[in-house]
Design a protein around this motif. Structure first.
Motif, PDB file in Angstrom:
ATOM      1  N   UNK A  51      -1.544   2.809  -4.144  1.00 47.08           N
ATOM      2  CA  UNK A  51      -1.816   4.242  -4.078  1.00 47.08           C
ATOM      3  C   UNK A  51      -3.233   4.519  -3.565  1.00 47.08           C
ATOM      4  N   UNK A  52      -4.204   3.745  -4.029  1.00 51.83           N
ATOM      5  CA  UNK A  52      -5.595   3.964  -3.617  1.00 51.83           C
ATOM      6  C   UNK A  52      -5.743   3.869  -2.100  1.00 51.83           C
ATOM      7  N   UNK A  53      -4.977   3.038  -1.483  1.00 55.09           N
ATOM      8  CA  UNK A  53      -5.080   2.845  -0.033  1.00 55.09           C
ATOM      9  C   UNK A  53      -4.118   3.737   0.739  1.00 55.09           C
ATOM     10  N   UNK A  54      -2.904   3.928   0.209  1.00 57.76           N
ATOM     11  CA  UNK A  54      -1.828   4.509   1.025  1.00 57.76           C
ATOM     12  C   UNK A  54      -1.161   5.733   0.416  1.00 57.76           C
ATOM     13  N   UNK A  55      -1.600   6.207  -0.729  1.00 57.85           N
ATOM     14  CA  UNK A  55      -0.842   7.268  -1.388  1.00 57.85           C
ATOM     15  C   UNK A  55       0.616   6.782  -1.465  1.00 57.85           C
ATOM     16  N   UNK A  56       1.575   7.618  -1.091  1.00 59.46           N
ATOM     17  CA  UNK A  56       2.984   7.183  -1.136  1.00 59.46           C
ATOM     18  C   UNK A  56       3.450   6.571   0.180  1.00 59.46           C
ATOM     19  N   UNK A  57       2.578   6.479   1.168  1.00 58.78           N
ATOM     20  CA  UNK A  57       3.021   5.894   2.439  1.00 58.78           C
ATOM     21  C   UNK A  57       3.407   4.436   2.235  1.00 58.78           C
ATOM     22  N   UNK A  58       4.300   3.967   3.069  1.00 56.38           N
ATOM     23  CA  UNK A  58       4.676   2.561   3.066  1.00 56.38           C
ATOM     24  C   UNK A  58       3.605   1.750   3.783  1.00 56.38           C
ATOM     25  N   UNK A  59       3.629   0.432   3.563  1.00 53.54           N
ATOM     26  CA  UNK A  59       2.772  -0.454   4.353  1.00 53.54           C
ATOM     27  C   UNK A  59       3.421  -1.833   4.395  1.00 53.54           C
ATOM     28  N   UNK A  85      10.747   3.991  -0.367  1.00 50.68           N
ATOM     29  CA  UNK A  85      10.304   5.380  -0.395  1.00 50.68           C
ATOM     30  C   UNK A  85      11.005   6.171  -1.496  1.00 50.68           C
ATOM     31  N   UNK A 129       6.509   3.272  10.634  1.00 52.17           N
ATOM     32  CA  UNK A 129       6.175   3.169   9.210  1.00 52.17           C
ATOM     33  C   UNK A 129       5.741   4.504   8.609  1.00 52.17           C
ATOM     34  N   UNK A 143     -11.594  -0.541  -3.473  1.00 53.62           N
ATOM     35  CA  UNK A 143     -10.963  -0.208  -2.189  1.00 53.62           C
ATOM     36  C   UNK A 143     -11.991   0.298  -1.169  1.00 53.62           C
ATOM     37  N   UNK A 197      -1.166   0.989  -8.506  1.00 50.17           N
ATOM     38  CA  UNK A 197      -2.406   1.747  -8.361  1.00 50.17           C
ATOM     39  C   UNK A 197      -3.181   1.322  -7.120  1.00 50.17           C
ATOM     40  N   UNK A 198      -3.217   0.037  -6.866  1.00 50.77           N
ATOM     41  CA  UNK A 198      -3.936  -0.460  -5.684  1.00 50.77           C
ATOM     42  C   UNK A 198      -3.283   0.049  -4.405  1.00 50.77           C
ATOM     43  N   UNK A 213      -9.812   0.009  -8.694  1.00 49.14           N
ATOM     44  CA  UNK A 213      -9.379   0.924  -7.627  1.00 49.14           C
ATOM     45  C   UNK A 213     -10.543   1.262  -6.686  1.00 49.14           C
ATOM     46  N   UNK A 262      -1.956   3.296   7.183  1.00 48.98           N
ATOM     47  CA  UNK A 262      -1.051   4.377   6.756  1.00 48.98           C
ATOM     48  C   UNK A 262      -1.667   4.982   5.512  1.00 48.98           C
ATOM     49  N   UNK A 263      -2.020   6.264   5.589  1.00 50.60           N
ATOM     50  CA  UNK A 263      -2.739   6.887   4.476  1.00 50.60           C
ATOM     51  C   UNK A 263      -1.897   7.875   3.687  1.00 50.60           C
ATOM     52  N   UNK A 286      -8.297  -2.949  -3.165  1.00 51.12           N
ATOM     53  CA  UNK A 286      -7.883  -2.816  -4.557  1.00 51.12           C
ATOM     54  C   UNK A 286      -6.808  -3.828  -4.942  1.00 51.12           C
ATOM     55  N   UNK A 293      -6.860   9.169  -9.092  1.00 52.28           N
ATOM     56  CA  UNK A 293      -6.642   8.061 -10.036  1.00 52.28           C
ATOM     57  C   UNK A 293      -7.670   8.043 -11.168  1.00 52.28           C
ATOM     58  N   UNK A 296       0.507   9.692  -9.682  1.00 47.96           N
ATOM     59  CA  UNK A 296      -0.487   8.616  -9.616  1.00 47.96           C
ATOM     60  C   UNK A 296      -0.502   7.780 -10.896  1.00 47.96           C
ATOM     61  N   UNK A 309       6.492   9.620   5.032  1.00 47.96           N
ATOM     62  CA  UNK A 309       5.634  10.574   4.314  1.00 47.96           C
ATOM     63  C   UNK A 309       5.141  11.707   5.208  1.00 47.96           C
TER      64      UNK A 309
END
Lengths: 189, 189, 189, 189, 189, 189
Positions: free
Chosen positions: F96-104, F76, E44, D27, F93-94, D24, E120-121, D108, D148, F84, E48
């Motif tokens: 989440x590390x970048x986007x939390x719950x946001x989509x990508x 979503x 996108x 990242x 996990x990967x 993780x 998108x964070x 990640x 995390x 987490x 959230x």
């Protein structure tokens, strides 16, 4: 496995040193619908396609490698006698800065080849539709290149390649029919 | 041009269905130091390398295509009997969602193949140094894969491939010596 | 950690505003064998290389950052007084549309920098072979740039940089010898 | 140019071998909002930003290189004692297949670093807005990583890094104010 | 879901066939700070972001799709009557080789669109800072394009688009204030 | 231009929080044959396709935007209540590390969306073959996703989407017939 035979599938002649034409032709070397994409697409699909069609993919995939070699020969012959200044004047200064006269798998705009041009879905008929579309796109690209070229020797080879793509498209269309007949007996999913 | 011969360079056996091992082996199919990168690198450099060495590049480039086919066969055999649930459990759910059981040219982490793994500088000795480094990197990757695998049949084939990379490295080192001798007579730049 | 010293490793002068030359020089800023790729490659490998060689990687990696800064200065000085029309006339209209006069890490053809130009295998001798090849490729690129340039001040700095790459290559070759001697006592794999 | 000082900006300790946490943390090594992207962004913008702010970009860009080194140290320490089987069990089998224990600049999920995460527009205030957003995104990423992680030593260092990003964001916001004041006297475009 | 209305948000006229201007304008079609990146970024982030701001993202995201269509119309009108030779003369030969007169989502230099331009964070205020920066960058790009263009009709439409970006930036800045007020009551992390 | 209507094309329900299923479904959000690629492909081709078919491309392109929104809603809803730790346990996990719950917009393996999945050749029939293949590939992907899913509510929506792709494929096949009839009167090239 493959055995190399030291000849081209079709003779490649070049009327005169013409780096700008080389810049455009390289589209079929490392571009989205070029010969590298084609060869890799078909050879990769062989494992999940039914046996009846696997041989066709091997044959056409292997032929596309020969086409790739023809394009490489054209590009090389069109540029090998150019000076750095001639390369620069024809929009190939950026290529020269990185590669001198060496070839590289990028498209005409210099975007490096990426396998994302190619797909593989595992479903045989779907993969063949992808292949038909690929051949149609390669045929169109050869047409745009012929429109850009005024080298009669190059155009002769480009027309040969364009015709081969038309034949490949037909053969893939036949393969779809064969598999659809099979499918009427059993179901794929 | 190439002629396809319907046999593998070295026999590929698989002890049992093992999708997770397939996930790692695909590194040598579409990864940075894999067989596709190797074949494309050598076949592309042939045009600007001196004649004395061009044949070597053709030979090794063609052999790498055969290695690519061996890796493809391993990956396919290791996954072909897996259910979607087994694919999922082995970290191959993402691959299945896109490709079912079809192969694809990506690395073990799923990053699609890009030609930027490969270079071509036009300077013959430089290109050969690139090739030596490539063979050493392929050799290391085969070692990491052997470390990850506990399938004795796969390991037998991986050891064969690792040994071939060592031999290729030596042959490229010899080619450097040949060209350096030549260079002492004339100057490249 | 690093401390910035506000001077260039070697003075950078520019004979006159010359955006087309800037377009080519940017190859060594964000291209496959440029200074960014070099710095990132060496600094990244430090963790898994034996202590005897780690300092060398830090030293050369840090020097490549200084080279990157020299190239940036050249590119900036060659373009800073150009009008949009002059940028356009020199093939830099596309760069201007995106970045005005700002620099960007792409190669001479405009392909954005990607880390896939760089590898790291964990095996120390393999990583050093990669580094030697990288230095040879950077050296060749500087030669192609000198061939494209007719600015005597720029050429002076480019020759300095080319010579540094030759010295780095020799130092990496020495490091291989040191590690091979070590290896004869213990075995890496 | 830069001078290397052999110490970390802030001490990095690791409670225990924990490859999944390393997976993780990487990242922030090679991900979209990681330290590499940050350093390259600021150091690149220095040439077209007004002198009043250029020093700030150099300072923060140089500090981000130190952060990059801290992250590298964390990742290395978290994985260096892991066996291949432990790497596999933690979702790092794909990384091991390519890199053994070496680091690599990817996110990640294993997507290789690309400079397209970074922009440079030449307009000073615009570039500073980009920088503020970058710092906010880095801050958020550190928060997700802390969420995390259950390694108290790592979390201590991650909190230090998160706080630095907040300070950088404030300093960039001040710089915007300085430039806006200037702009009220003259006009940028 | 969306309903298509067959009109442009703002009328697009073109003074005369001008493929070189099309080459630059395509920056806002498929470039880093172009309309495609903008639309995808906002649409996108809707899931959230707090409800208070989600509607704003939908509105602006949908408007950016309309801008994308305006740019497409400009590019098409500027090139539709050009011959292959005119395309070649204007630096669009590479585009023609691949796409004939069809549009494609790449930047002015021909680098294909990649979503890595977009982030998108999940943290609402962070995502809005990203959006403000995006609008500022789009505004700057429109300015560079106006500087490159001498077509009064195109410039009229570009000025309209530039003004819209300024308004969007202000609305995103207001949204930050709304969310900061909310945050003073509860805490996001 | 488009008008947003605040409803989904087809209702999206989710049986229970299931991040691993979300990980696979995202393939149709940002993957090679997903809804984003589809929408962008058709909307881009409208300019060079004959008027008779342009409306069809607009209709289907606009519908694909609605599908994209359906997939976003599914992803979503499947993840929004996950901790987490649950994300980590499901291979997210990967993300989440970048986007939390946001989509990508990436595929199931985490490879970011690239427009190189999409082509545009300018030749109308060729572009329609590309579109037919795209629909077949999307259909296959929905099938693989249904095979991976055991959520009856999600499967209901996936079956709806799969059926739409079949209908689109038929409509593109009809369009080919219409254009072939036209072509028998005049010639495209």
């Amino acid at each position: 496995m493959w055995i190399y035979e030291k000849k081209l599938q079709y003779p490649v002649k070049v009327s005169k040193c013409n780096p700008m034409l080389a810049k455009f032709l390289i589209e079929q070397y490392g571009g989205a619908d070029g010969e590298l994409a084609a060869a890799l697409r078909y050879l990769n699909q062989r494992y999940t396609i039914p046996d009846k069609v696997a041989g066709l993919l091997t044959d056409i995939g292997t032929e596309e490698l020969a086409h790739l070699e023809m394009i490489a020969t054209m590009v090389y012959k069109l540029t090998k006698d150019a000076t750095p200044d001639q390369m620069k004047a024809c929009g190939l200064g950026a290529h020269y800065a990185d590669h001198d006269k060496a070839l590289y798998y990028h498209n005409a705009a210099g975007a490096p080849f990426t396998i994302t041009y190619v797909t593989a879905k595992g479903d045989p008929i779907t993969d063949l539709y992808e292949d038909i579309a690929a051949e149609e796109k390669a045929r169109a690209t050869y047409q745009w290149l012929i429109n850009l070229s005024d080298d009669p020797d190059i155009n002769d080879a480009l027309r040969f390649l364009r015709e081969r793509e038309i034949i490949h498209s037909l053969r893939f269309q036949e393969a779809v029919e064969i598999l659809k007949e099979e499918r009427d007996k059993k179901v794929y999913f």
